[in-house]
Design a protein around this motif. Structure first.
Motif, PDB file in Angstrom:
ATOM      1  N   LEU A  87       0.826  -1.213   0.000  1.00  0.00           N
ATOM      2  CA  LEU A  87       0.000   0.000   0.000  1.00  0.00           C
ATOM      3  C   LEU A  87       0.861   1.265   0.000  1.00  0.00           C
ATOM      4  CD1 LEU A  87      -2.877  -0.990   2.457  1.00  0.00           C
ATOM      5  CD2 LEU A  87      -3.033  -0.678  -0.026  1.00  0.00           C
ATOM      6  N   MET A  88       1.960   1.237   0.732  1.00  0.00           N
ATOM      7  CA  MET A  88       2.845   2.412   0.755  1.00  0.00           C
ATOM      8  C   MET A  88       3.440   2.662  -0.627  1.00  0.00           C
ATOM      9  SD  MET A  88       4.831   2.006   4.417  1.00  0.00           S
ATOM     10  CE  MET A  88       5.891   3.417   4.081  1.00  0.00           C
ATOM     11  N   ALA A  89       3.906   1.596  -1.286  1.00  0.00           N
ATOM     12  CA  ALA A  89       4.478   1.757  -2.620  1.00  0.00           C
ATOM     13  C   ALA A  89       3.415   2.202  -3.620  1.00  0.00           C
ATOM     14  CB  ALA A  89       5.110   0.445  -3.081  1.00  0.00           C
ATOM     15  N   LEU A  90       2.203   1.702  -3.444  1.00  0.00           N
ATOM     16  CA  LEU A  90       1.121   2.053  -4.365  1.00  0.00           C
ATOM     17  C   LEU A  90       0.660   3.490  -4.195  1.00  0.00           C
ATOM     18  CD1 LEU A  90      -1.136   1.286  -6.407  1.00  0.00           C
ATOM     19  CD2 LEU A  90      -2.493   0.535  -4.444  1.00  0.00           C
ATOM     20  N   LEU A  91       0.512   3.930  -2.952  1.00  0.00           N
ATOM     21  CA  LEU A  91      -0.141   5.210  -2.685  1.00  0.00           C
ATOM     22  C   LEU A  91       0.810   6.358  -2.372  1.00  0.00           C
ATOM     23  CD1 LEU A  91      -3.121   3.942  -0.477  1.00  0.00           C
ATOM     24  CD2 LEU A  91      -3.139   4.476  -2.928  1.00  0.00           C
ATOM     25  N   LEU A  92       2.060   6.077  -2.084  1.00  0.00           N
ATOM     26  CA  LEU A  92       2.974   7.141  -1.649  1.00  0.00           C
ATOM     27  C   LEU A  92       4.189   7.301  -2.546  1.00  0.00           C
ATOM     28  CD1 LEU A  92       2.807   6.499   2.208  1.00  0.00           C
ATOM     29  CD2 LEU A  92       1.579   8.234   0.880  1.00  0.00           C
ATOM     30  N   PHE A  93       4.203   6.642  -3.702  1.00  0.00           N
ATOM     31  CA  PHE A  93       5.269   6.810  -4.696  1.00  0.00           C
ATOM     32  C   PHE A  93       4.810   7.880  -5.677  1.00  0.00           C
ATOM     33  CE2 PHE A  93       7.694   4.778  -8.422  1.00  0.00           C
ATOM     34  CZ  PHE A  93       8.844   5.484  -8.117  1.00  0.00           C
ATOM     35  N   LEU A  94       5.665   8.867  -5.921  1.00  0.00           N
ATOM     36  CA  LEU A  94       5.271  10.048  -6.683  1.00  0.00           C
ATOM     37  C   LEU A  94       4.632   9.732  -8.041  1.00  0.00           C
ATOM     38  CD1 LEU A  94       5.105  13.099  -6.801  1.00  0.00           C
ATOM     39  CD2 LEU A  94       7.454  13.139  -7.685  1.00  0.00           C
ATOM     40  N   LEU A 111       6.289  10.017  -0.418  1.00  0.00           N
ATOM     41  CA  LEU A 111       7.470   9.700   0.384  1.00  0.00           C
ATOM     42  C   LEU A 111       8.726   9.831  -0.476  1.00  0.00           C
ATOM     43  CD1 LEU A 111       6.372   6.530   2.419  1.00  0.00           C
ATOM     44  CD2 LEU A 111       6.763   8.838   3.302  1.00  0.00           C
ATOM     45  N   PRO A 112       9.878  10.074   0.117  1.00  0.00           N
ATOM     46  CA  PRO A 112      11.134  10.133  -0.660  1.00  0.00           C
ATOM     47  C   PRO A 112      11.378   8.800  -1.361  1.00  0.00           C
ATOM     48  CG  PRO A 112      11.446  11.016   1.552  1.00  0.00           C
ATOM     49  CD  PRO A 112      10.091  10.393   1.544  1.00  0.00           C
ATOM     50  N   ASN A 113      11.973   8.872  -2.536  1.00  0.00           N
ATOM     51  CA  ASN A 113      12.231   7.662  -3.323  1.00  0.00           C
ATOM     52  C   ASN A 113      13.044   6.600  -2.570  1.00  0.00           C
ATOM     53  OD1 ASN A 113      10.771   8.676  -5.424  1.00  0.00           O
ATOM     54  ND2 ASN A 113      12.523   9.194  -6.702  1.00  0.00           N
ATOM     55  N   PRO A 114      14.091   6.982  -1.804  1.00  0.00           N
ATOM     56  CA  PRO A 114      14.832   5.936  -1.070  1.00  0.00           C
ATOM     57  C   PRO A 114      13.954   5.167  -0.078  1.00  0.00           C
ATOM     58  CG  PRO A 114      16.119   7.949  -1.189  1.00  0.00           C
ATOM     59  CD  PRO A 114      14.746   8.298  -1.690  1.00  0.00           C
ATOM     60  N   VAL A 115      12.988   5.851   0.518  1.00  0.00           N
ATOM     61  CA  VAL A 115      12.087   5.177   1.455  1.00  0.00           C
ATOM     62  C   VAL A 115      11.211   4.170   0.708  1.00  0.00           C
ATOM     63  CG1 VAL A 115      10.173   5.490   3.083  1.00  0.00           C
ATOM     64  CG2 VAL A 115      12.067   7.134   3.040  1.00  0.00           C
ATOM     65  N   ILE A 116      10.675   4.588  -0.434  1.00  0.00           N
ATOM     66  CA  ILE A 116       9.854   3.688  -1.247  1.00  0.00           C
ATOM     67  C   ILE A 116      10.676   2.504  -1.723  1.00  0.00           C
ATOM     68  CG2 ILE A 116       8.563   3.474  -3.401  1.00  0.00           C
ATOM     69  CD1 ILE A 116       7.042   4.951  -1.266  1.00  0.00           C
TER      70      ILE A 116
END
Length: 220
Positions: A87-94, A111-116
């Motif tokens: 869900l984080m990768a789906l909803l918080l990646f630019l 979220l910042p790309n390194p976090v994703i």
């Protein structure tokens, strides 16, 4: 290169429209079927309301109770890890947020790309762990169906191709990006017709159970 670019344009154009149409129509039919089942009229006197307990159960059932955690800690922990990671990768990646904004007009901070990247890597490991556990656990292996493995493969393909595209580990780049988009479209197409539907029906079922118990005046 021209072939991979044509493939990418096809996934972003005609195939995307087809996937969205099948997903929307299929999900609408599935949800309509659920509500058309209805409920038998309950002639017993209600001891309490339904709405409050229903909504409370939607949230309390989201967190595993101590008994469930003691019986299956692996399922609880690893399940939470890959669901939240997905869900984080789906909803918080630019780029995903930009796509959602183009479709709905809604947007929010990314979220910042390194976090994703870290989240996606952990999600991949967790998904592999769930597959190994399913194949080695005697009970899970026995009750698993072709659909279970198909759903796992589709979800894993979405995450893996996204990870490969992020790090540009496949050349040419339009090919791996097209593979990521296509795998996501396959997931959309399958969603209304497989266990992936639980993404939308889980909370409906939890509310229904909580409301039924609430009417009886007992805790769900």
């Amino acid at each position: 290169m021209s072939g991979s670019m044509e493939f990418l344009l096809w996934t972003k154009g005609p195939m995307f429209d087809i996937a969205i149409a099948i997903f929307a129509i299929g999900l609408l039919v599935r949800i309509t079927e659920i509500f058309m089942l209805g409920r038998k009229k309950n002639f017993a006197e209600a001891r309490a309301g339904e709405w409050g307990p229903g909504f409370r159960t939607m949230f309390t059932r989201t967190v595993a109770d101590p008994g469930t955690f003691q019986r299956a800690p692996f399922n609880v922990v690893v399940g939470w890890v890959w669901h939240i990671g997905f869900l984080m990768a789906l909803l918080l990646f630019l780029p995903h947020i930009a796509l959602i904004e183009s479709l709905t007009g809604l947007s929010w901070p990314a979220l910042p790309n390194p976090v994703i990247s870290l989240v996606t890597s952990v999600t991949l490991v967790a998904l592999i762990a769930t597959l190994v556990h399913r194949m080695t656990h005697p009970v899970k292996r026995r009750i698993s169906t072709v659909e279970d493995y198909l759903v796992w493969a589709v979800v894993f393909a979405v995450v893996l191709t996204g990870w490969l595209a992020y790090y540009r580990l496949v050349n040419p780049y339009p090919l791996v990006l097209g593979m990521h988009i296509l795998s996501a479209e396959i997931m959309l197409i399958l969603l209304p017709f497989t266990k992936l539907t639980h993404i939308f029906t889980t909370f409906i079922a939890r509310w229904y159970n909580g409301a039924a118990f609430g009417r009886k005046g007992v805790q769900s």
